[in-house]
Design a protein around this motif. Structure first.
Motif, short mmCIF file in Angstrom:
data_model
loop_
_atom_site.label_atom_id
_atom_site.label_comp_id
_atom_site.label_asym_id
_atom_site.label_seq_id
_atom_site.Cartn_x
_atom_site.Cartn_y
_atom_site.Cartn_z
N ARG A 128 -23.07 24.08 -4.65
CA ARG A 128 -22.49 22.76 -4.27
C ARG A 128 -21.54 22.99 -3.12
O ARG A 128 -20.67 23.86 -3.21
CB ARG A 128 -21.69 22.14 -5.42
CG ARG A 128 -22.22 22.36 -6.83
CD ARG A 128 -23.28 21.36 -7.15
NE ARG A 128 -23.70 21.47 -8.53
CZ ARG A 128 -23.26 20.68 -9.51
NH1 ARG A 128 -22.33 19.78 -9.26
NH2 ARG A 128 -23.76 20.79 -10.71
N ILE A 129 -21.69 22.19 -2.08
CA ILE A 129 -20.82 22.34 -0.91
C ILE A 129 -20.24 20.97 -0.55
O ILE A 129 -21.00 20.03 -0.25
CB ILE A 129 -21.62 22.90 0.30
CG1 ILE A 129 -22.27 24.24 -0.05
CG2 ILE A 129 -20.70 23.05 1.52
CD1 ILE A 129 -23.28 24.72 0.99
N GLY A 130 -18.92 20.86 -0.59
CA GLY A 130 -18.25 19.61 -0.22
C GLY A 130 -17.53 19.77 1.11
O GLY A 130 -16.83 20.76 1.32
N LEU A 131 -17.72 18.81 2.00
CA LEU A 131 -17.11 18.88 3.33
C LEU A 131 -16.00 17.82 3.45
O LEU A 131 -16.23 16.63 3.21
CB LEU A 131 -18.15 18.62 4.42
CG LEU A 131 -19.45 19.46 4.39
CD1 LEU A 131 -20.35 19.05 5.57
CD2 LEU A 131 -19.13 20.94 4.44
N ILE A 139 -17.38 14.71 -4.78
CA ILE A 139 -18.77 14.39 -4.38
C ILE A 139 -19.65 15.64 -4.51
O ILE A 139 -20.81 15.55 -4.92
CB ILE A 139 -18.80 13.75 -2.98
CG1 ILE A 139 -20.01 12.84 -2.89
CG2 ILE A 139 -18.80 14.74 -1.87
CD1 ILE A 139 -19.86 11.80 -1.84
N ALA A 140 -19.08 16.81 -4.20
CA ALA A 140 -19.87 18.04 -4.31
C ALA A 140 -20.18 18.36 -5.77
O ALA A 140 -21.26 18.85 -6.10
CB ALA A 140 -19.12 19.20 -3.67
N LEU A 141 -19.21 18.09 -6.64
CA LEU A 141 -19.36 18.47 -8.05
C LEU A 141 -20.04 17.39 -8.89
O LEU A 141 -20.14 17.53 -10.11
CB LEU A 141 -18.00 18.81 -8.66
CG LEU A 141 -17.17 19.90 -7.97
CD1 LEU A 141 -15.96 20.26 -8.81
CD2 LEU A 141 -18.00 21.14 -7.71
N VAL A 154 -10.81 20.09 9.13
CA VAL A 154 -12.03 20.31 8.35
C VAL A 154 -11.64 21.19 7.16
O VAL A 154 -10.78 22.08 7.31
CB VAL A 154 -13.12 21.04 9.17
CG1 VAL A 154 -14.25 21.51 8.26
CG2 VAL A 154 -13.69 20.15 10.26
N ALA A 155 -12.24 20.97 6.02
CA ALA A 155 -12.11 21.91 4.90
C ALA A 155 -13.44 21.92 4.15
O ALA A 155 -14.23 20.97 4.25
CB ALA A 155 -10.98 21.52 3.97
N VAL A 156 -13.65 22.99 3.41
CA VAL A 156 -14.92 23.13 2.67
C VAL A 156 -14.61 23.69 1.28
O VAL A 156 -13.85 24.65 1.14
CB VAL A 156 -15.90 24.08 3.41
CG1 VAL A 156 -17.19 24.24 2.60
CG2 VAL A 156 -16.21 23.56 4.80
N GLY A 157 -15.21 23.08 0.28
CA GLY A 157 -15.13 23.59 -1.10
C GLY A 157 -16.54 23.91 -1.58
O GLY A 157 -17.45 23.11 -1.39
N THR A 158 -16.69 25.08 -2.17
CA THR A 158 -18.04 25.55 -2.52
C THR A 158 -18.06 26.15 -3.93
O THR A 158 -17.13 26.85 -4.32
CB THR A 158 -18.47 26.63 -1.49
OG1 THR A 158 -18.64 25.99 -0.23
CG2 THR A 158 -19.76 27.30 -1.88
N THR A 159 -19.14 25.87 -4.67
CA THR A 159 -19.42 26.60 -5.91
C THR A 159 -20.79 27.24 -5.77
O THR A 159 -21.70 26.65 -5.18
CB THR A 159 -19.41 25.70 -7.16
OG1 THR A 159 -20.58 24.87 -7.15
CG2 THR A 159 -18.16 24.83 -7.24
N LEU A 160 -20.93 28.44 -6.30
CA LEU A 160 -22.18 29.19 -6.17
C LEU A 160 -22.52 29.78 -7.54
O LEU A 160 -21.74 30.57 -8.08
CB LEU A 160 -22.00 30.30 -5.15
CG LEU A 160 -23.26 31.01 -4.67
CD1 LEU A 160 -23.99 30.15 -3.65
CD2 LEU A 160 -22.90 32.34 -4.03
#
Ligand SMILES: Cc1cc2nc3c(=O)[nH]c(=O)nc-3n(C[C@H](O)[C@H](O)[C@H](O)COP(=O)(O)OP(=O)(O)OC[C@H]3O[C@@H](n4cnc5c(N)ncnc54)[C@H](O)[C@@H]3O)c2cc1C
Length: 310
Positions: free
Chosen positions: A214-217, A131-133, A197-203
């Protein structure tokens, strides 16, 4: 407990699988890795009349780069992403950081990324990254093929836009250039539990300014969440000097974005060992930390590229 009896179909092509699923007289389930479905059938929480085993459909296997996307077929197991070199560029690093959090090795060797989209567990690492990507879900059904954006696909816990007669054939994820840094961090009670909880991020950084983020929770609502309010607060911000340690000050833009994600984007549900306040605190911390790690990763990639050009 043993599962209730069911019929079993083993199609060899997508067309045959769709034909089997199109039998609306019977409640059908696709089986890919079986790592969620078999458990649910044993507990008799799911009682399919027909199980359609897609494991012998060769066209569903394998992943490949198509243009600026990675196309992951429905039979690609979780374990395929464990090496950061399996997928080019920052996306490969992000998937490799995330996959070690998906269950444990025996499950990863059978379970599939696409099966996680079929199951749509709110604590799925893959679904939150998707969903974040802005991933695309490819579906094949009696009326032909269609694609659904991940943002329109996840409708609730274990609830998706897939119609019962449709097969997910693949998921497509965007590749990123080397000006993008990535990070994935998970918080869980024990190694064998799903994420609290986990978080995936692209910057993505251009000329020192955050051009995309992009931040996915994971497990931060009844479905995977993209932290859009936090992202909006960061786009256009100058990156500036990064702290050497793992933390940022409370007034740093990353810390502010963490608080925004926790308060505005997440809608956490309480669990026995993690109430809503606890989850919000973890979300705020992990968003800030993944942003910092992604920024450091982006700087390291930039330095490596400059070194290559010397
Ligand atoms: C102890 C344990 C711990 C776990 N921990 C985690 C974890 O930390 N994180 C995590 O994300 N997952 C976890 N899982 C779930 C695991 O990752 C599963 O592999 C994954 O959810 C589903 O993949 P699968 O291929 O096994 O799907 P299956 O079990 O075969 O199917 C799951 C569901 O998706 C549907 N489906 C599968 N493929 C398709 C398709 N191509 N088209 C249409 N529908 C399809 C099935 O009909 C079924 O309803 C855990 C599972 C167990 C048993």
């Amino acid at each position: 407990m043993k599962p209730a009896t069911f019929d079993y179909a083993v199609p060899r092509t997508v067309a045959e699988a769709v034909e089997a699923l199109g039998d609306t007289e019977r409640k059908a389930q696709v089986i890919a890795g079986g790592q969620s479905l078999i458990l649910e059938m044993h507990l008799e929480r799911i009682r399919p009349e027909l199980v359609v085993d897609i494991n012998r459909i060769a066209e569903l296997d394998g992943m490949r780069v198509e243009g600026d996307e990675l196309r992951v077929g429905a039979l690609v197991r979780h374990t395929a992403f464990e090496s950061p070199d399996a997928v080019p560029g920052p996306l490969g690093s992000l998937l490799a950081q995330a996959v070690v959090n998906v269950a444990h090795p025996p499950i990863r060797s059978r379970g599939t990324m696409v099966g996680s989209y079929g199951w749509a567990h709110p604590a799925s690492e893959w679904c939150a990254l998707g969903i974040a990507l802005d991933a695309t879900v490819e579906l094949a059904g009696p009326d032909g093929a269609r694609s659904v954006a991940a943002g329109d696909y996840f409708l609730g816990p274990f609830l998706t836009a897939r119609r019962p007669q449709e097969l997910i054939t693949a998921v497509r994820l965007p590749l990123f250039g080397e000006n993008t840094g990535v990070s994935f961090i998970e918080h869980r009670r024990t190694h064998f539990c799903f994420a609290q909880v986990a978080v995936g991020t692209t910057l993505t950084v251009d000329d020192g300014v955050i051009s995309d983020v992009r931040i996915g929770l994971v497990n931060s609502a009844d479905r995977p969440v993209r932290a859009r309010a936090a992202e909006d607060a960061l786009r256009g911000t100058e990156l500036g000097a990064l702290p050497a340690g793992p933390r940022v000050h409370d007034d740093h833009p990353f810390a502010r974005a963490g608080r925004i994600a926790a308060e505005q984007d997440a809608v956490p549900l309480p669990e026995p060992f993690a109430d809503v306040d606890y989850k919000r605190q973890i979300i705020a911390v992990l968003v800030a930390r993944t942003l910092l790690e992604a920024a450091k990763d982006q700087c390291a990639r930039l330095a490596a590229r400059q070194e290559d050009h010397r």
